[in-house]
Design a protein around this motif. Structure first.
Motif, mmCIF file in Angstrom:
data_model
loop_
_atom_site.group_PDB
_atom_site.id
_atom_site.type_symbol
_atom_site.label_atom_id
_atom_site.label_comp_id
_atom_site.label_asym_id
_atom_site.label_seq_id
_atom_site.Cartn_x
_atom_site.Cartn_y
_atom_site.Cartn_z
ATOM 1 N N UNK A 150 -95.563 47.750 26.179
ATOM 2 C CA UNK A 150 -95.194 47.313 27.523
ATOM 3 C C UNK A 150 -94.013 48.127 28.050
ATOM 4 N N UNK A 151 -93.060 48.408 27.175
ATOM 5 C CA UNK A 151 -91.900 49.199 27.580
ATOM 6 C C UNK A 151 -92.321 50.626 27.932
ATOM 7 N N UNK A 152 -93.212 51.198 27.139
ATOM 8 C CA UNK A 152 -93.712 52.550 27.415
ATOM 9 C C UNK A 152 -94.473 52.594 28.731
ATOM 10 N N UNK A 153 -95.300 51.574 28.956
ATOM 11 C CA UNK A 153 -96.078 51.473 30.184
ATOM 12 C C UNK A 153 -95.145 51.405 31.393
ATOM 13 N N UNK A 154 -94.128 50.551 31.291
ATOM 14 C CA UNK A 154 -93.177 50.386 32.382
ATOM 15 C C UNK A 154 -92.408 51.687 32.647
ATOM 16 N N UNK A 155 -91.902 52.311 31.585
ATOM 17 C CA UNK A 155 -91.149 53.555 31.742
ATOM 18 C C UNK A 155 -92.003 54.658 32.355
ATOM 19 N N UNK A 156 -93.250 54.744 31.919
ATOM 20 C CA UNK A 156 -94.149 55.781 32.436
ATOM 21 C C UNK A 156 -94.387 55.597 33.930
ATOM 22 N N UNK A 157 -94.695 54.369 34.322
ATOM 23 C CA UNK A 157 -94.972 54.129 35.741
ATOM 24 C C UNK A 157 -93.718 54.269 36.592
ATOM 25 N N UNK A 158 -92.574 53.848 36.090
ATOM 26 C CA UNK A 158 -91.323 53.981 36.847
ATOM 27 C C UNK A 158 -90.918 55.440 37.030
ATOM 28 N N UNK A 185 -97.010 55.828 42.543
ATOM 29 C CA UNK A 185 -96.847 54.415 42.178
ATOM 30 C C UNK A 185 -97.586 53.519 43.168
ATOM 31 N N UNK A 186 -97.470 53.831 44.443
ATOM 32 C CA UNK A 186 -98.140 53.029 45.479
ATOM 33 C C UNK A 186 -99.658 53.131 45.351
ATOM 34 N N UNK A 187 -100.157 54.323 45.047
ATOM 35 C CA UNK A 187 -101.593 54.509 44.877
ATOM 36 C C UNK A 187 -102.106 53.700 43.689
ATOM 37 N N UNK A 188 -101.394 53.750 42.565
ATOM 38 C CA UNK A 188 -101.776 52.987 41.369
ATOM 39 C C UNK A 188 -101.705 51.489 41.647
ATOM 40 N N UNK A 209 -94.469 46.680 37.237
ATOM 41 C CA UNK A 209 -93.570 47.449 36.377
ATOM 42 C C UNK A 209 -92.149 47.490 36.925
ATOM 43 N N UNK A 210 -91.959 47.110 38.182
ATOM 44 C CA UNK A 210 -90.626 47.074 38.774
ATOM 45 C C UNK A 210 -89.968 45.700 38.634
ATOM 46 N N UNK A 211 -90.706 44.725 38.093
ATOM 47 C CA UNK A 211 -90.183 43.357 37.953
ATOM 48 C C UNK A 211 -89.038 43.316 36.951
ATOM 49 N N UNK A 212 -88.068 42.482 37.236
ATOM 50 C CA UNK A 212 -86.921 42.311 36.335
ATOM 51 C C UNK A 212 -87.286 41.410 35.160
ATOM 52 N N UNK A 213 -88.249 40.516 35.356
ATOM 53 C CA UNK A 213 -88.645 39.540 34.348
ATOM 54 C C UNK A 213 -89.634 40.182 33.365
ATOM 55 N N UNK A 214 -89.225 40.366 32.110
ATOM 56 C CA UNK A 214 -90.072 41.026 31.110
ATOM 57 C C UNK A 214 -91.343 40.247 30.793
#
Length: 89
Positions: free
Chosen positions: A50-58, A65-68, A79-84
């Motif tokens: 999940x961390x890798x996914x979030x970092x990749x998209x960020x 990002x908007x297209x995805x 992936x921009x949410x503060x709540x893990x």
């Protein structure tokens, strides 16, 4: 004999997809494959993914990002949410 195999394979794994009845929660199989299953995943492995996914998209530019987000997430960017807890895959 079948139940012995089932309990032995499930004792060796702490897969997050394992149900209370010892069945796989994501595959259509009655018996858990244990550590040899390619879908076997621990809580730590899931968190890391999940961390890798979030970092990749960020790390992608805003347009991509908007297209995805539009294609796969109904326009939202989880992936921009503060709540893990929103990042669990």
């Amino acid at each position: 004999m079948e139940s012995d195999k089932k309990s032995n394979s499930t004792e060796d794994t702490n897969c997050i997809h394992l149900t209370k009845t010892g069945e796989c929660g994501i595959l259509r199989v009655k018996v858990c494959g244990g550590k040899s299953c390619s879908f076997c995943e621990t809580e730590t492995e899931n968190d890391s993914a999940a961390k890798s996914w979030r970092n990749r998209l960020c790390s992608m530019d805003e347009g991509l990002q908007s297209k995805i987000a539009g294609t796969y997430y109904g326009g939202k960017k989880p992936w921009l949410a503060k709540d893990d807890t929103l990042l669990k895959l």
